[in-house]
Design a protein around this motif. Structure first.
Motif, PDB file in Angstrom:
ATOM      1  N   GLN A 216      16.488 -14.701   2.196  1.00 43.32           N
ATOM      2  CA  GLN A 216      15.210 -15.394   2.074  1.00 43.32           C
ATOM      3  C   GLN A 216      14.308 -14.742   1.023  1.00 43.32           C
ATOM      4  O   GLN A 216      13.712 -15.429   0.192  1.00 43.32           O
ATOM      5  CB  GLN A 216      14.530 -15.370   3.442  1.00 43.32           C
ATOM      6  N   TRP A 220      16.031 -16.097  -2.287  1.00 42.15           N
ATOM      7  CA  TRP A 220      15.221 -17.308  -2.127  1.00 42.15           C
ATOM      8  C   TRP A 220      16.042 -18.437  -1.502  1.00 42.15           C
ATOM      9  O   TRP A 220      15.905 -19.610  -1.845  1.00 42.15           O
ATOM     10  CB  TRP A 220      14.592 -17.710  -3.467  1.00 42.15           C
ATOM     11  N   TYR A 222      16.784 -20.094   2.058  1.00 46.97           N
ATOM     12  CA  TYR A 222      16.263 -20.201   3.423  1.00 46.97           C
ATOM     13  C   TYR A 222      17.307 -20.840   4.341  1.00 46.97           C
ATOM     14  O   TYR A 222      17.972 -21.800   3.974  1.00 46.97           O
ATOM     15  CB  TYR A 222      14.967 -21.017   3.424  1.00 46.97           C
ATOM     16  N   ALA A 417      11.992 -13.053   9.236  1.00 51.79           N
ATOM     17  CA  ALA A 417      12.554 -14.249   8.596  1.00 51.79           C
ATOM     18  C   ALA A 417      12.171 -15.497   9.379  1.00 51.79           C
ATOM     19  O   ALA A 417      11.823 -16.532   8.794  1.00 51.79           O
ATOM     20  CB  ALA A 417      14.073 -14.127   8.495  1.00 51.79           C
ATOM     21  N   GLN A 420       8.461 -16.311   8.801  1.00 53.04           N
ATOM     22  CA  GLN A 420       8.221 -16.875   7.477  1.00 53.04           C
ATOM     23  C   GLN A 420       8.808 -18.272   7.318  1.00 53.04           C
ATOM     24  O   GLN A 420       8.356 -19.045   6.465  1.00 53.04           O
ATOM     25  CB  GLN A 420       8.828 -15.953   6.408  1.00 53.04           C
ATOM     26  N   ASN A 421       9.809 -18.580   8.108  1.00 50.94           N
ATOM     27  CA  ASN A 421      10.552 -19.835   7.949  1.00 50.94           C
ATOM     28  C   ASN A 421      10.510 -20.637   9.251  1.00 50.94           C
ATOM     29  O   ASN A 421      11.310 -20.404  10.152  1.00 50.94           O
ATOM     30  CB  ASN A 421      11.998 -19.511   7.556  1.00 50.94           C
ATOM     31  N   LEU A 424      13.808 -21.909  10.929  1.00 49.98           N
ATOM     32  CA  LEU A 424      14.871 -21.010  11.364  1.00 49.98           C
ATOM     33  C   LEU A 424      14.925 -20.852  12.882  1.00 49.98           C
ATOM     34  O   LEU A 424      13.947 -20.453  13.519  1.00 49.98           O
ATOM     35  CB  LEU A 424      14.700 -19.640  10.706  1.00 49.98           C
TER      36      LEU A 424
END
Length: 499
Positions: A216, A220, A222, A417, A420-421, A424
């Motif tokens: 990620q 970059w 995801y 992660a 941020q996502n 996920l």
């Protein structure tokens, strides 16, 4: 006589004439594709199997290793950008990708009986539950596992042991080079638009947890999902009273499987029984062990008696261990009077020791069983059915030690992660009879992964009545693959990625 002697010499020369030598080295960059058909969940699908090698480069662009992979892709898909890609790793560290490749998610599984025990003649058979119907899959062998190898430089020299360790053999080195490798694989195979998933087993869970953030933040790339099969601690510490107490539910599950409990517990469904044991573990055992030598004698006796009832160990044995029973001692003690030990990775397996006395088993019955069925199967399958010819040895377990385990923040990296996502999601899969990475430790890790509880809905746990490789038992092969299938489908993107 002279003619006879000449004939003898000529014949001898023919007999000992050397076979043309070939280099026993991995090709740096090659691949070959074959086409196949499978029947999954009752439906026929066509797919390609691409097997080959892809380099790892240093910062100057020189190839320093080559990783062997097998890539399955469903045929006839109109838009691969919408089709999920599942990237699969096993663990060790130092283990090839053979286990999940040839026994879990792939289109072929090894020839075993319904409980997962080897069957001769060795070989492979169709996997009717493979997730290839919903996702393409690539099985990756890290450096020194399977056919993957470190490469010599232009002088024919391998890097020094210290250099190899810095490049490949440690928690963070492993994650760094594999993330670069995945980037290249995704680019070469035009899968940047595809929803992407990682699945790792055992140490592979440390690997994929770290890869989630590395991909990620450095590549970059995801992800939509991470699947942790029989997870390690992923850097989330379980020490002292927690570590000791967390073994109790696993001990109880194993005793239940071997019919060693009183009828009161033996007659209960396993999950109902374990719910009771888990409650006792959290609310009674952890506080009791926390008191150490200052626990009241009456409380210690009461806790020991309950542990004995749940685990089929004697109360005396529990007290002699001060409520903290080592795994080795349990594997030796549970069936001691029957003349057997129980397996580490799968406690359904029984072993025979030289002596019934002692504090630990002589060997791991389950691992020897698995190795003598997986090894011939993977060698046969890759060479005969997929047509990959090489004189290289397939390393079931490769030379990767000493492994640098320092600065393991992979659990925290997975949490970050996820934070941020918003797309996920994470699923944990564990076998109740796994003593190497026990299921209650896995639950504990999941609970501690996000202390805020704000991402709780994106975390899930699935348990199975088998061991470390829960998919070896046919009933769990079906269930666990279906859990992966549903996880993938439920993690596909819908709407905007925002909170």
């Amino acid at each position: 006589m002279k003619k006879l002697l000449q004939l003898f010499v000529f014949s001898a020369l023919v007999i000992v004439s050397p076979i043309q030598a070939t280099e026993r080295k991995i090709p740096i960059d090659e691949k070959q594709t074959s086409h196949h058909q499978a029947k999954i969940l009752g439906k026929k699908i066509k797919y390609s199997a691409t097997i080959g090698t892809q380099p790892v480069w240093d910062d100057a662009g020189n190839p320093i290793a080559s990783l062997h992979f097998t890539y399955y892709q469903k045929s006839g898909v109109k838009d691969y950008g919408k089709r999920p890609l599942l990237i699969s790793f096993n663990g060790g560290p130092g283990s090839a990708s053979v286990w999940m490749h040839l026994a879990y998610t792939g289109p072929k599984i090894l020839n075993i009986d319904d409980e997962g025990y080897p069957v001769q003649p060795y070989g492979v058979k169709n996997n009717p539950y493979s997730v290839l119907d919903v996702a393409d899959i690539v099985y990756v062998n890290p450096v020194n596992t399977g056919y993957s190898r470190i490469l010599e430089n232009d002088k024919g020299e391998l890097p020094s042991k210290d250099k190899q360790k810095a490049l490949f053999f440690g928690v963070n080195a492993d994650i760094k080079y594999l993330a670069e490798w995945i980037n290249t694989f995704v680019t070469r195979n035009n899968r940047w638009l595809s929803p992407k998933f990682l699945i790792g087993e055992s140490y592979g869970t440390t690997r994929v947890s770290g890869l989630a953030l590395e991909l990620q933040n450095r590549q970059w790339m995801y992800l939509n999902g991470v699947i942790l099969v029989s997870p390690t601690e992923i850097g989330i510490k379980r020490e002292g009273p927690v570590e000791a107490a967390n073994r109790i539910p696993y001990f109880a599950a194993t005793a239940w499987y071997h019919n060693k409990l009183d009828e009161k517990y033996q007659s209960m469904p396993l999950t109902a029984f374990l719910a009771e044991v888990e409650n006792f573990t959290i609310n009674k055992v952890i506080p009791a062990i926390s008191k150490g030598g200052f626990i009241e004698a009456s409380e210690k006796q009461q806790i020991a008696a309950t542990i004995a009832n749940y685990t089929a160990l004697s109360e005396t044995f529990v007290l002699r261990n001060n409520l903290d029973i080592p795994n080795d001692a349990f594997w030796k003690e549970l069936l001691r009077e029957d003349g057997f030990t129980v397996g580490r990775l799968d406690s359904r397996y029984k072993g025979i020791d030289k002596r019934d006395a002692g504090s630990r088993p002589d060997y791991w019955a389950e691992l020897t069983s698995w190795l003598h069925s997986f090894t011939p199967a993977i060698n046969y399958y890759l060479q005969q059915e997929l047509g990959y010819k090489t004189d290289l040895k397939y390393n079931m377990f490769g030379s990767v030690h000493p492994w640098d385990r320092s600065n393991n923040k992979t659990g925290e990296n997975l949490r970050l992660a996820m934070a941020q996502n918003p797309y996920l999601k994470v699923m944990v899969q564990s076998g109740y009879f796994d003593g190497a990475t026990n299921y209650f430790d896995a639950k504990y890790t999941m609970w501690q992964l996000d202390p805020s509880g704000k991402m709780r809905e994106r975390l899930s746990f699935k348990g199975y009545e088998s061991g470390h490789m829960m998919y070896l038992r046919r009933a769990d092969l079906e269930t666990s693959n279906q859990d992966v299938r549903e996880f993938i489908l439920n993690a596909l993107p819908t709407g905007s990625a925002k909170y």
